[in-house]
Design a protein around this motif. Structure first.
Motif, PDB file in Angstrom:
ATOM      1  N   MET A   1       0.771  -1.347   0.135  1.00  0.00           N
ATOM      2  CA  MET A   1       0.081  -0.019  -0.052  1.00  0.00           C
ATOM      3  C   MET A   1       0.997   1.263  -0.015  1.00  0.00           C
ATOM      4  SD  MET A   1      -3.139  -1.049   2.516  1.00  0.00           S
ATOM      5  CE  MET A   1      -2.145  -1.137   3.979  1.00  0.00           C
ATOM      6  N   TYR A   2       0.678   2.175  -0.861  1.00  0.00           N
ATOM      7  CA  TYR A   2       1.349   3.459  -0.910  1.00  0.00           C
ATOM      8  C   TYR A   2      -0.146   4.504  -0.883  1.00  0.00           C
ATOM      9  CZ  TYR A   2       4.953   0.217  -2.761  1.00  0.00           C
ATOM     10  OH  TYR A   2       5.416  -0.789  -2.864  1.00  0.00           O
ATOM     11  N   LYS A   3       0.719   5.706  -0.916  1.00  0.00           N
ATOM     12  CA  LYS A   3      -0.217   7.028  -0.887  1.00  0.00           C
ATOM     13  C   LYS A   3      -1.171   6.982  -2.070  1.00  0.00           C
ATOM     14  CE  LYS A   3       1.966   9.816   2.509  1.00  0.00           C
ATOM     15  NZ  LYS A   3       2.471  11.206   3.144  1.00  0.00           N
ATOM     16  N   ASN A   4      -0.492   6.595  -3.215  1.00  0.00           N
ATOM     17  CA  ASN A   4      -1.256   6.700  -4.348  1.00  0.00           C
ATOM     18  C   ASN A   4      -1.697   5.034  -5.116  1.00  0.00           C
ATOM     19  OD1 ASN A   4       1.273   5.965  -4.738  1.00  0.00           O
ATOM     20  ND2 ASN A   4       1.585   7.509  -6.498  1.00  0.00           N
ATOM     21  N   GLY A   5      -1.349   4.207  -4.426  1.00  0.00           N
ATOM     22  CA  GLY A   5      -1.843   2.952  -5.125  1.00  0.00           C
ATOM     23  C   GLY A   5      -1.468   1.710  -4.313  1.00  0.00           C
ATOM     24  N   TYR A   6      -1.865   0.724  -4.815  1.00  0.00           N
ATOM     25  CA  TYR A   6      -1.759  -0.883  -4.128  1.00  0.00           C
ATOM     26  C   TYR A   6      -1.018  -1.651  -5.086  1.00  0.00           C
ATOM     27  CZ  TYR A   6      -5.344   1.666  -1.102  1.00  0.00           C
ATOM     28  OH  TYR A   6      -6.105   2.491  -0.512  1.00  0.00           O
ATOM     29  N   ASP A   7      -0.210  -2.431  -4.479  1.00  0.00           N
ATOM     30  CA  ASP A   7       0.300  -3.723  -5.043  1.00  0.00           C
ATOM     31  C   ASP A   7      -0.256  -4.745  -4.693  1.00  0.00           C
ATOM     32  OD1 ASP A   7       2.622  -1.974  -6.246  1.00  0.00           O
ATOM     33  OD2 ASP A   7       4.086  -2.502  -4.541  1.00  0.00           O
ATOM     34  N   VAL A   8      -0.924  -5.683  -5.744  1.00  0.00           N
ATOM     35  CA  VAL A   8      -1.764  -6.512  -5.649  1.00  0.00           C
ATOM     36  C   VAL A   8      -1.173  -7.834  -6.347  1.00  0.00           C
ATOM     37  CG1 VAL A   8      -3.649  -5.182  -4.935  1.00  0.00           C
ATOM     38  CG2 VAL A   8      -3.415  -6.036  -7.123  1.00  0.00           C
ATOM     39  N   LEU A   9      -1.862  -8.992  -5.884  1.00  0.00           N
ATOM     40  CA  LEU A   9      -1.525 -10.195  -6.853  1.00  0.00           C
ATOM     41  C   LEU A   9      -3.114 -10.503  -7.333  1.00  0.00           C
ATOM     42  CD1 LEU A   9       0.841 -12.385  -4.803  1.00  0.00           C
ATOM     43  CD2 LEU A   9       1.342 -11.149  -6.786  1.00  0.00           C
ATOM     44  N   SER A  10      -3.162 -10.935  -8.732  1.00  0.00           N
ATOM     45  CA  SER A  10      -4.200 -11.137  -9.400  1.00  0.00           C
ATOM     46  C   SER A  10      -4.085 -12.453 -10.000  1.00  0.00           C
ATOM     47  CB  SER A  10      -4.724 -10.156 -10.265  1.00  0.00           C
ATOM     48  OG  SER A  10      -4.085 -10.163 -11.507  1.00  0.00           O
ATOM     49  N   GLU A  11      -5.162 -13.026 -10.762  1.00  0.00           N
ATOM     50  CA  GLU A  11      -5.146 -14.305 -11.582  1.00  0.00           C
ATOM     51  C   GLU A  11      -4.227 -13.942 -12.775  1.00  0.00           C
ATOM     52  OE1 GLU A  11      -8.780 -14.920 -12.976  1.00  0.00           O
ATOM     53  OE2 GLU A  11      -9.278 -16.312 -11.157  1.00  0.00           O
ATOM     54  N   SER A  12      -3.835 -12.671 -13.308  1.00  0.00           N
ATOM     55  CA  SER A  12      -2.744 -12.414 -14.360  1.00  0.00           C
ATOM     56  C   SER A  12      -1.586 -12.145 -13.784  1.00  0.00           C
ATOM     57  CB  SER A  12      -3.523 -11.467 -15.145  1.00  0.00           C
ATOM     58  OG  SER A  12      -3.773 -10.266 -14.446  1.00  0.00           O
ATOM     59  N   GLY A  13      -1.097 -12.226 -12.492  1.00  0.00           N
ATOM     60  CA  GLY A  13      -0.032 -11.514 -11.716  1.00  0.00           C
ATOM     61  C   GLY A  13      -0.220 -10.410 -10.961  1.00  0.00           C
ATOM     62  N   ALA A  14       1.266  -9.831 -10.815  1.00  0.00           N
ATOM     63  CA  ALA A  14       1.402  -8.468  -9.996  1.00  0.00           C
ATOM     64  C   ALA A  14       0.631  -7.426 -10.693  1.00  0.00           C
ATOM     65  CB  ALA A  14       2.519  -8.330  -9.616  1.00  0.00           C
ATOM     66  N   ASN A  16      -0.438  -3.042 -10.082  1.00  0.00           N
ATOM     67  CA  ASN A  16      -0.613  -1.705  -9.148  1.00  0.00           C
ATOM     68  C   ASN A  16      -1.767  -1.262  -9.467  1.00  0.00           C
ATOM     69  OD1 ASN A  16       0.054   1.383  -8.880  1.00  0.00           O
ATOM     70  ND2 ASN A  16       1.530   0.497  -7.474  1.00  0.00           N
ATOM     71  N   LEU A  17      -2.717  -0.905  -8.436  1.00  0.00           N
ATOM     72  CA  LEU A  17      -4.211  -0.503  -8.741  1.00  0.00           C
ATOM     73  C   LEU A  17      -3.952   1.001  -7.959  1.00  0.00           C
ATOM     74  CD1 LEU A  17      -6.258  -3.688  -7.674  1.00  0.00           C
ATOM     75  CD2 LEU A  17      -5.612  -2.724 -10.009  1.00  0.00           C
ATOM     76  N   ARG A  18      -5.099   1.649  -8.075  1.00  0.00           N
ATOM     77  CA  ARG A  18      -5.322   2.839  -7.483  1.00  0.00           C
ATOM     78  C   ARG A  18      -6.662   3.049  -7.023  1.00  0.00           C
ATOM     79  NH1 ARG A  18      -5.387   3.543 -12.674  1.00  0.00           N
ATOM     80  NH2 ARG A  18      -6.558   5.089 -13.809  1.00  0.00           N
ATOM     81  N   GLY A  19      -6.891   3.871  -6.060  1.00  0.00           N
ATOM     82  CA  GLY A  19      -8.182   4.006  -5.459  1.00  0.00           C
ATOM     83  C   GLY A  19      -8.949   5.104  -6.096  1.00  0.00           C
ATOM     84  N   LYS A  20     -10.219   5.191  -5.861  1.00  0.00           N
ATOM     85  CA  LYS A  20     -10.923   6.205  -6.255  1.00  0.00           C
ATOM     86  C   LYS A  20     -10.649   7.578  -5.573  1.00  0.00           C
ATOM     87  CE  LYS A  20     -15.211   4.415  -7.818  1.00  0.00           C
ATOM     88  NZ  LYS A  20     -16.734   4.494  -7.547  1.00  0.00           N
ATOM     89  N   PRO A  21     -10.273   8.887  -6.340  1.00  0.00           N
ATOM     90  CA  PRO A  21      -9.925   9.730  -5.282  1.00  0.00           C
ATOM     91  C   PRO A  21     -10.842  10.185  -4.219  1.00  0.00           C
ATOM     92  CG  PRO A  21     -10.101  10.166  -7.760  1.00  0.00           C
ATOM     93  CD  PRO A  21     -10.584   8.889  -7.660  1.00  0.00           C
ATOM     94  N   ASP A  22     -12.177  10.045  -4.567  1.00  0.00           N
ATOM     95  CA  ASP A  22     -13.050  10.605  -3.568  1.00  0.00           C
ATOM     96  C   ASP A  22     -13.625   9.437  -2.562  1.00  0.00           C
ATOM     97  OD1 ASP A  22     -14.421   9.013  -5.209  1.00  0.00           O
ATOM     98  OD2 ASP A  22     -16.071  10.041  -5.571  1.00  0.00           O
ATOM     99  N   SER A  23     -12.810   8.316  -2.454  1.00  0.00           N
ATOM    100  CA  SER A  23     -13.151   7.121  -1.680  1.00  0.00           C
ATOM    101  C   SER A  23     -12.628   7.209  -0.293  1.00  0.00           C
ATOM    102  CB  SER A  23     -12.554   6.001  -2.435  1.00  0.00           C
ATOM    103  OG  SER A  23     -12.927   4.839  -1.490  1.00  0.00           O
ATOM    104  N   THR A  24     -13.760   7.021   0.554  1.00  0.00           N
ATOM    105  CA  THR A  24     -13.337   7.156   2.242  1.00  0.00           C
ATOM    106  C   THR A  24     -12.982   5.538   2.566  1.00  0.00           C
ATOM    107  OG1 THR A  24     -15.679   7.227   2.716  1.00  0.00           O
ATOM    108  CG2 THR A  24     -14.525   9.030   2.643  1.00  0.00           C
ATOM    109  N   ASP A  36     -11.465  -1.851 -12.500  1.00  0.00           N
ATOM    110  CA  ASP A  36     -12.006  -2.136 -14.045  1.00  0.00           C
ATOM    111  C   ASP A  36     -10.413  -2.240 -14.865  1.00  0.00           C
ATOM    112  OD1 ASP A  36     -10.302   0.606 -13.745  1.00  0.00           O
ATOM    113  OD2 ASP A  36     -11.911   1.803 -14.106  1.00  0.00           O
ATOM    114  N   GLN A  37     -10.670  -2.234 -15.987  1.00  0.00           N
ATOM    115  CA  GLN A  37      -9.349  -2.583 -16.874  1.00  0.00           C
ATOM    116  C   GLN A  37      -8.387  -1.699 -16.697  1.00  0.00           C
ATOM    117  OE1 GLN A  37      -9.022  -5.411 -18.495  1.00  0.00           O
ATOM    118  NE2 GLN A  37     -11.063  -6.058 -18.031  1.00  0.00           N
ATOM    119  N   SER A  38      -8.330  -0.391 -16.241  1.00  0.00           N
ATOM    120  CA  SER A  38      -7.331   0.551 -16.085  1.00  0.00           C
ATOM    121  C   SER A  38      -6.582   0.347 -14.861  1.00  0.00           C
ATOM    122  CB  SER A  38      -7.874   1.984 -16.274  1.00  0.00           C
ATOM    123  OG  SER A  38      -8.818   2.367 -15.159  1.00  0.00           O
ATOM    124  N   GLY A  39      -7.219  -0.507 -13.947  1.00  0.00           N
ATOM    125  CA  GLY A  39      -6.572  -0.431 -12.547  1.00  0.00           C
ATOM    126  C   GLY A  39      -7.134   0.312 -11.498  1.00  0.00           C
TER     127      GLY A  39
END
Length: 87
Positions: A1-14, A16-24, A36-39
């Motif tokens: 976890m970082y301030k601007n994203g998350y490193d995750v494992l999925s079926e397709s491998g490692a 880097n995802l990012r959260g919605k800017p307005d998410s609490t 979504d497809q863009s991460g």
């Protein structure tokens, strides 16, 4: 976890995802998310279990440590060797 994203494992491998800017909604280790497809994370699925602790400071809130862990309660009890017969 970082301030601007998350490193995750999925079926397709490692990934880097990012959260919605307005998410609490805070994502923690072990959370399952929908993206979504863009991460971009759109939704956190309901947690089955949560491990948290009181946060430091004056405000009474919980700090998440991990989610969706599988812990067997009998594994948490300490095991002691049997007492010697001479005791």
């Amino acid at each position: 976890m970082y301030k601007n994203g998350y490193d995750v494992l999925s079926e397709s491998g490692a990934l880097n995802l990012r959260g919605k800017p307005d998410s609490t909604d805070i994502i923690t280790v072990g959370d399952w998310v929908m993206t979504d497809q863009s991460g971009l994370i759109h939704h956190r699925l309901e947690r089955l279990t949560a491990l948290s602790r009181p946060a430091a400071g004056e405000h009474a809130h919980r700090q998440m440590i991990a989610a969706n862990t599988r812990v067997r309660p009998n594994r948490l009890r300490p095991t002691y060797p049997s007492q010697p017969s001479w005791f």
